[in-house]
Each structure stands twice: as C-alpha cells, then as structure tokens.
Design a protein around this motif. Structure first.
Motif: not given
Length: 242
Positions: A107-109, A169, A172, A175
């Motif tokens: 979701r962070n990319y 990218q 993490r 995530a």
C-alpha cells in the motif's frame, strides 16, 4: 575508559618493578592484573556489533545515558532477509505449496506489482490449541468461544519470501499489502484475470486504503468501456482505409 586502562597499565608496571622475581606473589600485582583485565573486557564490550547487516531504528540514547543489561535501547532491522505473512482461508490452502509464484503489492507503493515465491505454509493457529480446564467443552454459540471449540473458518499463515531489490522502493517492516498466489501454477485465463484485478486494487490504494467492491466494479466497467471504445474506433478507421 581508555584513560582508565592507561592508568591501570602504569599501576601494573610500577607493581611489577618492585620485585621481578616475586611479583606474582604480591596481592597488589594480582589485583592490578585483574583490574586491568576487567577494564579491557569492559572497554571491548562498549563496542556493540550486530549479528547481521541491517538498519538501526528507534535509537534514542544520548551521551550519559546508562545502558542496563537486558533492557533494549534500539531496534535493528535485518535487511538481509524479508518476508510477507499472508492470512489465507483454510479452504484455499489445499493447492498452495512452497515455491508457488506470487504477485504482491504494497500500500505504500500503489500500482507497483512485484513477484515472489511461497516459502512456508502454516500448520496451525492458536484456536486449535486445547486449554485443559477439567470441564467438558462448551459449544454454546451464545457464549464466548473457547480456544478448543472450532470456528466457522480459520485463516492460516502463508510466508512469502521477498527480495529488497528496488532501491527506489525499499521494503519497510510493518507495511501492509495484498497477495495473489498462483497455487500449483494456476490456469492461464484465471491468472490473467487475477492479475488484472490485483492491479486495479493496487491502483485504488491511491484513493482509499480499503476500496469497496462497488468502486472496483465501477473502475473495471470504465476500463472495459474505454477498451471497447478504442477497439471500435480502431476497427472503424481500419475499415475506412481499406
């Protein structure tokens, strides 16, 4: 600590100079040697070495802060091994095997799909662990369920190995995302449809953390409409040229 070591070395040198032949018999010399060894060990332990390559996070120590044994003072993120843990319904586990291909997105990319493989399929959850109480099992659904009472359905962990091979990218810890597992290789048509749906859901992460099925249906309908319109226009132009 270095100054203390130098002072102890000078003290030991003075003690040894008293009598080279009897120096080992003097308590002062033995105490000086022990103090020097203790100080050298303490100095060596002031340098902390990680057991693996990684990134130090949540480091909040300042000069003068006491570090006590057994109390964490920082976190180390191991960057040599990454994994994603997916909760998979138990009725979907039959065909999943280690080595199966996986598409996943984070979701962070949003809109970025990556490939991975299944490492491990879970063999148990806490709900299957019986708790001895001396009483007979209580299966009344109106009461709070015990851990040894079966539920309507369970989710099992499927561990997926990841590669942190995109510097722009980085992965993490913590995530969240979604996965599509091609169990047993899957089927070409089904794989294609699943990839399209996964891509759509991933792009919708820009709009909302949890897009509703109605939004997904509208977006899919819009994409299908655009494709149909472009195909129609292309076919019409080609017919006019001929």
């Amino acid at each position: 600590m270095t100054a203390e070591l130098d002072r102890l070395r000078e003290y030991l040198k003075t003690a040894e100079a008293i009598d080279p032949f009897r120096q080992s018999g003097f308590p002062t010399v033995r105490q000086a040697k022990e103090a020097l060894n203790d100080a050298a060990l303490a100095l060596e332990r002031t340098t902390i070495k990680a057991s693996t390559d990684g990134i130090v996070a949540n480091f909040q120590l300042t000069e003068g802060t006491y570090a006590r044994p057994g109390i964490p003072v920082a976190s180390l993120i191991d960057t040599t091994r990454w994994r994603m843990v997916a909760a998979v319904p138990e009725n979907w586990l039959g065909k999943i095997r280690p080595g199966d291909k996986v598409y996943y997105s984070l979701r962070n990319y949003p809109g970025r799909l990556r490939t991975a493989t299944v490492d491990y399929v879970g063999r148990g959850v806490v709900q299957g662990q019986g708790v001895p109480s001396g009483n007979l099992p209580d299966t009344d659904p109106r009461r709070t369920r015990q851990t040894d009472t079966p539920q309507a359905g369970q989710d099992f962990q499927v561990v997926i190995g990841l590669q942190d091979d995109r510097p722009d990218q980085p992965l993490r810890v913590g995530a969240t995302g979604r996965v599509t597992i091609f169990a047993g290789g899957g089927f070409p048509v089904v794989n294609g449809l699943a990839t399209i749906l996964h891509t759509v859901f991933s792009w919708l992460d820009y709009l909302h953390p949890k897009p509703s099925l109605l939004v997904v249906a509208l977006v899919v309908a819009m994409i299908v409409g655009i494709i149909a319109y472009l195909r129609h226009r292309f076919s019409s132009r080609r017919a006019l040229v001929q």
